[in-house]
Scaffold this motif. Structure first.
Motif, PDB file in Angstrom:
ATOM      1  N   PRO A 146       0.790  -1.240   0.000  1.00 28.38           N
ATOM      2  CA  PRO A 146       0.000   0.000   0.000  1.00 28.38           C
ATOM      3  C   PRO A 146       0.818   1.284   0.000  1.00 28.38           C
ATOM      4  O   PRO A 146       0.233   2.370  -0.027  1.00 28.38           O
ATOM      5  CB  PRO A 146      -0.805  -0.121   1.293  1.00 28.38           C
ATOM      6  CG  PRO A 146       0.059  -0.936   2.191  1.00 28.38           C
ATOM      7  CD  PRO A 146       0.771  -1.912   1.307  1.00 28.38           C
ATOM      8  N   ILE A 147       2.131   1.178   0.029  1.00 30.39           N
ATOM      9  CA  ILE A 147       2.958   2.384   0.004  1.00 30.39           C
ATOM     10  C   ILE A 147       3.649   2.552  -1.341  1.00 30.39           C
ATOM     11  O   ILE A 147       3.537   3.601  -1.982  1.00 30.39           O
ATOM     12  CB  ILE A 147       3.998   2.365   1.145  1.00 30.39           C
ATOM     13  CG1 ILE A 147       3.303   2.315   2.509  1.00 30.39           C
ATOM     14  CG2 ILE A 147       4.920   3.581   1.056  1.00 30.39           C
ATOM     15  CD1 ILE A 147       4.244   2.207   3.684  1.00 30.39           C
ATOM     16  N   ASN A 148       4.302   1.516  -1.814  1.00 33.09           N
ATOM     17  CA  ASN A 148       5.143   1.667  -2.990  1.00 33.09           C
ATOM     18  C   ASN A 148       4.639   0.979  -4.259  1.00 33.09           C
ATOM     19  O   ASN A 148       5.301   1.040  -5.293  1.00 33.09           O
ATOM     20  CB  ASN A 148       6.562   1.187  -2.672  1.00 33.09           C
ATOM     21  CG  ASN A 148       7.298   2.187  -1.786  1.00 33.09           C
ATOM     22  OD1 ASN A 148       7.247   3.387  -2.040  1.00 33.09           O
ATOM     23  ND2 ASN A 148       7.945   1.699  -0.746  1.00 33.09           N
ATOM     24  N   ILE A 149       3.470   0.336  -4.208  1.00 34.78           N
ATOM     25  CA  ILE A 149       2.887  -0.226  -5.425  1.00 34.78           C
ATOM     26  C   ILE A 149       1.526   0.403  -5.717  1.00 34.78           C
ATOM     27  O   ILE A 149       1.297   0.919  -6.814  1.00 34.78           O
ATOM     28  CB  ILE A 149       2.776  -1.763  -5.342  1.00 34.78           C
ATOM     29  CG1 ILE A 149       4.177  -2.379  -5.320  1.00 34.78           C
ATOM     30  CG2 ILE A 149       1.992  -2.297  -6.551  1.00 34.78           C
ATOM     31  CD1 ILE A 149       4.191  -3.889  -5.311  1.00 34.78           C
ATOM     32  N   VAL A 346      -1.723   4.488   1.848  1.00 28.43           N
ATOM     33  CA  VAL A 346      -0.752   5.548   2.114  1.00 28.43           C
ATOM     34  C   VAL A 346      -0.159   6.049   0.793  1.00 28.43           C
ATOM     35  O   VAL A 346       0.015   7.252   0.579  1.00 28.43           O
ATOM     36  CB  VAL A 346       0.357   5.040   3.057  1.00 28.43           C
ATOM     37  CG1 VAL A 346       1.522   6.021   3.113  1.00 28.43           C
ATOM     38  CG2 VAL A 346      -0.202   4.792   4.456  1.00 28.43           C
ATOM     39  N   GLY A 347       0.132   5.107  -0.122  1.00 26.20           N
ATOM     40  CA  GLY A 347       0.701   5.485  -1.414  1.00 26.20           C
ATOM     41  C   GLY A 347      -0.210   6.363  -2.233  1.00 26.20           C
ATOM     42  O   GLY A 347       0.252   7.275  -2.937  1.00 26.20           O
ATOM     43  N   GLU A 348      -1.524   6.127  -2.166  1.00 30.38           N
ATOM     44  CA  GLU A 348      -2.467   6.965  -2.889  1.00 30.38           C
ATOM     45  C   GLU A 348      -2.458   8.385  -2.338  1.00 30.38           C
ATOM     46  O   GLU A 348      -2.476   9.367  -3.099  1.00 30.38           O
ATOM     47  CB  GLU A 348      -3.872   6.372  -2.802  1.00 30.38           C
ATOM     48  CG  GLU A 348      -4.074   5.112  -3.621  1.00 30.38           C
ATOM     49  CD  GLU A 348      -5.456   4.516  -3.427  1.00 30.38           C
ATOM     50  OE1 GLU A 348      -6.099   4.194  -4.443  1.00 30.38           O
ATOM     51  OE2 GLU A 348      -5.892   4.363  -2.268  1.00 30.38           O
ATOM     52  N   ILE A 349      -2.474   8.507  -1.024  1.00 29.11           N
ATOM     53  CA  ILE A 349      -2.477   9.836  -0.411  1.00 29.11           C
ATOM     54  C   ILE A 349      -1.200  10.599  -0.771  1.00 29.11           C
ATOM     55  O   ILE A 349      -1.237  11.803  -1.077  1.00 29.11           O
ATOM     56  CB  ILE A 349      -2.636   9.723   1.116  1.00 29.11           C
ATOM     57  CG1 ILE A 349      -4.033   9.177   1.459  1.00 29.11           C
ATOM     58  CG2 ILE A 349      -2.427  11.079   1.784  1.00 29.11           C
ATOM     59  CD1 ILE A 349      -4.244   8.914   2.937  1.00 29.11           C
ATOM     60  N   LEU A 350      -0.067   9.906  -0.795  1.00 25.17           N
ATOM     61  CA  LEU A 350       1.205  10.562  -1.088  1.00 25.17           C
ATOM     62  C   LEU A 350       1.331  10.980  -2.552  1.00 25.17           C
ATOM     63  O   LEU A 350       2.139  11.865  -2.874  1.00 25.17           O
ATOM     64  CB  LEU A 350       2.368   9.635  -0.719  1.00 25.17           C
ATOM     65  CG  LEU A 350       2.561   9.346   0.771  1.00 25.17           C
ATOM     66  CD1 LEU A 350       3.685   8.338   0.969  1.00 25.17           C
ATOM     67  CD2 LEU A 350       2.854  10.625   1.557  1.00 25.17           C
TER      68      LEU A 350
END
Length: 441
Positions: A146-149, A346-350
């Motif tokens: 969920p952070i980097n993919i 988290v990745g989407e928000i970032l």
């Protein structure tokens, strides 16, 4: 509103007449150049709160702080979708529907109240085929880191793969090819549809961006208002790996949840506190208590077991602030939306703010937004501070080559368009606009 009729989701059996629908699994191959971020602690709700605090800190670009470099993500994944078409045939034009944060593909085809709030129902009645997808990483589509993919860019590549398959006739379960593909998004789905048009302007024939504007300044308020929780802790029976056996026993055999209501009343009575059925129901359904006991009791599906880094708004009160215009939405449907909500990564928000500044798309564009939209208008779409007619109207600057651009404000409506009383009137506006601009069924 009686608790007995609103405690559990009202999933009414049977599709409305004059349409055929099927659930599909679409294989996609993606290659996405995107950010590589430092690990973000997101296991506990205190962790997710700390993430939100850092992300919304004034004068700080938290995405840039966490960015370590870039990588190319490649892989084969699955996109879950629902394909619907009129009984008399699929036609040559299809609407590809992308949901926003907090929802999945059911956002477009709510079964509540005999499909009275269904966007798909109205579109199909006008002769369109529709394909509503679970965005990559969400719902029944493939999940991933969920952070980097699972970032915005990867989801756009998945959207492009699905679009190309519709044109080529290579989608499993769809025998037709489509000459025209109209991309209809909501919120983050609109962000991605716009972004898609900037990267692949020749792969879309029209854009309908609902719950959208070019103004991203209200994002920090939105993230703060969500009071983000770890999905697996917020609804452990849906998003974690917990058994629902004990909860089923506590709630009792009645679908209305009467057993739980009676149990709470009995417990409080021992302390001399008396609450009506309605008061108990409101406490359970609109707060985190309701989330703790929300599970797959009715469907028998297994928990999704999302890893940490998948986040959700805390409860219905947080959702109301962001999505709903008080007094103009069906509370029963809002409760159902809370019970069936989906997470954000988290990745989407970032990466939500990384879209190109303009698109070279040359076709027609409609921005369709509730006049009280919070995430894109700060709850007042007319308060521009400029000479522009509205905040959504300012989006014209993103489409300098569009053949037609129109911004429409849906009255008495917040961000969650499909949950408001006048939803279907808005759907009719969209279908009429499409027909008037060369995108009829």
């Amino acid at each position: 509103m009686a608790p007995a009729t609103t405690w559990t989701p009202l999933l009414l059996a049977g599709l409305a007449a004059a349409r055929t629908c099927s659930n599909l699994t679409i294989p996609v191959s993606i290659s996405s150049r995107q950010g590589q971020f430092k690990d973000v602690p997101a296991e506990s709700n205190l962790d997710t709160g700390a993430f939100a605090q850092a992300f919304t800190q004034q004068g700080r670009n938290y995405s840039a702080t966490l960015l370590e470099g870039f990588q190319t993500v490649t892989g084969n994944y699955s996109i879950s979708a629902k394909f619907c078409y009129p009984d008399y045939g699929t036609g040559s034009t299809i609407q590809l529907l992308s949901h926003g944060i907090g929802f999945d593909k059911t956002y477009w085809d709510l079964s509540y109240n005999n499909y009275n709030y269904s966007y798909v129902e109205v579109a199909v009645e006008q002769g369109y085929s529709t394909l509503a997808i679970d965005r990559f990483g969400i719902g029944n589509s493939s999940h991933a880191d969920p952070i980097n993919i699972v970032q915005a860019q990867a989801e756009i590549e998945a959207l492009n793969a699905v679009t190309t398959g519709l044109r080529a006739g290579t989608i499993p379960g769809i025998s037709s090819t489509f000459e025209k593909v109209v991309h209809v998004g909501h919120s983050f789905g609109s962000v991605q549809s716009y972004w898609f048009s900037a990267l692949y302007p020749n792969n879309t024939d029209g854009l309908v961006l609902t719950g959208y504007s070019a103004n991203g300044s209200f994002l920090p308020v939105t993230v703060a208002a969500w009071n983000l929780h770890s999905a697996r802790l917020n609804q452990p029976l849906r998003f974690g790996n917990s058994s629902n056996v004990g909860i089923s026993t506590a709630v009792g055999s009645s679908d209305s949840g009467d057993g739980l209501i009676r149990g709470v009343q009995s417990l409080l009575a021992g302390a001399g506190i008396e609450l009506t059925d309605q008061e108990v129901w409101e406490e359970i359904a609109t707060t985190e208590v309701g989330n703790l006991i929300t599970g797959y009791n009715q469907t028998g599906l297994k928990p999704l077991n999302y890893p940490s880094g998948y986040l959700v708004p805390a409860d219905l009160t947080a959702t109301q602030y962001v999505f709903l215009n008080p007094g103009f939405f069906d509370v029963g449907l809002a409760v159902l939306s809370e019970q069936t909500k989906q997470p954000v990564t988290v990745g989407e928000i970032l990466t939500i703010g990384n879209a190109p500044k303009t698109s070279s798309f040359t076709g027609p564009v409609l921005v369709f937004t509730g006049d009280k939209d919070q995430p894109f208008c700060g709850s007042d779409c007319m308060n521009t501070g400029t000479d522009a007619e509205s905040i959504p109207a300012e989006t014209v600057t993103q489409f300098p080559r569009a053949s037609v651009f129109e911004a429409y404000l849906q009255p008495n409506t917040g961000h969650g368009l499909t949950t408001h009383y006048n939803a279907t009137a808005g759907y009719e506006v969209i279908q009429s606009w499409l027909a008037a601009n060369g995108l009829g069924a």
